[in-house]
Scaffold this active site. Structure first.
Site, PDB file in Angstrom:
ATOM      1  N   CYS A  80     -30.673  26.064 -37.532  1.00 34.07           N
ATOM      2  CA  CYS A  80     -29.724  26.987 -38.161  1.00 34.07           C
ATOM      3  C   CYS A  80     -29.196  28.016 -37.175  1.00 34.07           C
ATOM      4  O   CYS A  80     -29.959  28.765 -36.571  1.00 34.07           O
ATOM      5  CB  CYS A  80     -30.380  27.700 -39.342  1.00 34.07           C
ATOM      6  N   ARG A  83     -29.150  32.557 -38.307  1.00 37.46           N
ATOM      7  CA  ARG A  83     -30.403  33.236 -38.617  1.00 37.46           C
ATOM      8  C   ARG A  83     -30.426  34.743 -38.380  1.00 37.46           C
ATOM      9  O   ARG A  83     -31.423  35.391 -38.678  1.00 37.46           O
ATOM     10  CB  ARG A  83     -31.550  32.573 -37.838  1.00 37.46           C
ATOM     11  N   GLU A 259     -18.262  23.301 -40.167  1.00 38.07           N
ATOM     12  CA  GLU A 259     -19.065  22.342 -40.953  1.00 38.07           C
ATOM     13  C   GLU A 259     -18.143  21.519 -41.848  1.00 38.07           C
ATOM     14  O   GLU A 259     -18.360  20.332 -42.075  1.00 38.07           O
ATOM     15  CB  GLU A 259     -20.081  23.071 -41.851  1.00 38.07           C
TER      16      GLU A 259
HETATM   17  N1  ARG Z   1     -23.415  21.218 -43.128  1.00 37.90           N
HETATM   18  C1  ARG Z   1     -23.701  21.224 -44.527  1.00 37.90           C
HETATM   19  C2  ARG Z   1     -22.420  21.003 -45.314  1.00 37.90           C
HETATM   20  O1  ARG Z   1     -21.387  20.977 -44.816  1.00 37.90           O
HETATM   21  C3  ARG Z   1     -24.334  22.524 -44.969  1.00 37.90           C
HETATM   22  C4  ARG Z   1     -25.570  22.942 -44.199  1.00 37.90           C
HETATM   23  C5  ARG Z   1     -25.930  24.384 -44.402  1.00 37.90           C
HETATM   24  N2  ARG Z   1     -24.863  25.257 -43.963  1.00 37.90           N
HETATM   25  C6  ARG Z   1     -24.841  26.594 -44.090  1.00 37.90           C
HETATM   26  N3  ARG Z   1     -23.780  27.212 -43.676  1.00 37.90           N
HETATM   27  N4  ARG Z   1     -25.832  27.251 -44.607  1.00 37.90           N
HETATM   28  O2  ARG Z   1     -22.391  20.895 -46.489  1.00 37.90           O
END
Ligand code: ARG
Length: 383
Positions: A80, A83, A259
């Protein structure tokens, strides 16, 4: 929606939950009380815990221990990048919930508390911690990878939706769930409590905040009909604190734009949008050396960040999160603690080399408390 009689579950995973290791309990408690002097001396507490473990094979965390343990687990989560804010984790102690209905309504509450309710957007990191696994006993769990995920359907000429969820979606359909068959159908929650068949629950709209995607300059972008949910809430990881396992402990943070823009919507085995975006941009996709993929990728990521910001939904970009992570490293170093980190997960999936997290190595360590991928016994989850 209730699915009766589901019984073709593989090996019962709870058989593998061993009694708590007293050494691990002690390590955790010593650290927890050392870092939180207001909890008082640890010795009397250790005596109680040792006795509880000897008698029952486990022990019960106080709310303070559980809260701090969950925060430590985040602090130790080597994949992560987010953090820096580990101390701010909101911990909802749900250890008393027993029925699937109770679990479901508390998960709805979780999503709302996280700021993902309708018209919300101030996303806060939250974890809901349900009952601990007891040695040899069955425990509640949910089968979903995240609380909110989009269905993936196989069609004659390819697929619709998120291919990552195709297997899970097919399983839900096997239980009688019917999605609309569109690209962004939110999947039901599959909740299983001991002694009962798994039950499927449709999340209410008030629990699902989504952002439709548009682009600051390309008017056509909105026509692609892309969207994403505001809250990433991981549901398939086990929380391990002081030797006690919490198999149902979903947690969320806020999204880092890449992401969504550089993985969920871009990966060839996910929504695979780069060819479409590049074509609409009029790029020459005939040769790799035009860098059409990279150019489309940047615009897709701009669209994600711009749309969330416009909608007032918290998100951050990979440059900002990288800088925060470097600050986190400095803070932890000052506190005399190591920061376990996995380079391959920490470095953002776009523009790696122009973020500061790229240019160094990290210690890889399995420190506890922590979160562990846990698909045990769940035939349809993916990590
Ligand atoms: N990468 C994942 C997604 O796109 C989520 C993982 C956790 N990501 C976060 N920003 N806490 O759904």
């Amino acid at each position: 929606m209730i699915v009766p009689g589901y019984r073709d579950h593989p090996a019962e995973p709870w058989d593998r939950c061993a009694p708590v290791d007293p050494g691990e309990a002690e390590d955790f408690l010593r650290r927890c009380y050392l870092e939180n002097p207001r909890l008082g001396p640890v010795e009397p507490r250790l005596a109680i815990v040792r006795a509880q473990i000897a008698a029952t094979g486990s022990y019960v965390h106080t709310t303070e221990e559980l809260t701090y343990g969950a925060r430590m687990a985040w602090r130790n989560a080597s994949r992560c990048i987010g953090r820096l804010y580990w101390r701010s984790l909101v911990v909802l102690d749900r250890r008393r919930a027993r029925t699937a209905d109770e679990v479901f309504s508390l998960l709805v509450h979780h999503l709302q508390a996280a700021g993902g309710g309708r018209e919300a957007g101030r996303i806060r990191p939250v974890i809901s911690i349900f009952a601990a696994a007891q040695p040899g006993q069955p425990y509640a769990r949910i089968w979903n990878e995240q609380l909110i995920r989009y269905a993936g359907y196989r069609t004659e000429d390819g697929h619709v939706g998120d291919p990552r969820q195709a297997e899970f979606t097919a399983a839900m359909q096997g239980f009688g769930w019917q999605g609309k068959g569109e690209a962004f159908d939110v999947l039901p929650l599959a909740i299983e409590v001991p002694g009962e068949p798994v039950r499927l629950y449709e999340l209410p709209e008030r629990a699902i905040l989504e952002v439709p995607l548009s682009h600051p300059e390309y008017g056509w972008f909105a026509e692609l009909g892309l969207r994403w949910h505001a809250v990433p809430a991981i549901a398939n990881m086990r929380l391990s604190v002081g030797g006690v396992n919490y198999p149902l402990a979903p947690f969320n943070g806020w999204y880092m734009g890449s992401e969504i823009g550089a993985r969920n919507l871009a990966d060839a085995d996910r929504y695979d949008m780069l060819p479409t975006v590049a074509a609409r941009m009029g790029l020459d996709t005939g040769r790799e050396s035009t860098l059409w993929r990279d150019r489309a990728l940047v615009e897709l990521n701009r669209a994600v960040l711009w749309s969330f910001e416009k909608a007032g939904v918290k998100i951050s970009d990979h440059h900002t999160e990288s800088q925060r992570f470097i600050r986190h490293l400095a803070n932890e170093e000052k506190a005399g603690r190591p920061v376990p980190a996995d380079w391959t997960w920490i470095v953002p999936p776009v523009s790696g080399g122009i973020t500061p997290v790229f240019h160094r190595y990290y210690e890889e360590m399995d420190l506890r408390p922590n979160f562990y991928p846990d698909d045990s016994g769940c035939p349809y989850a993916k990590n």
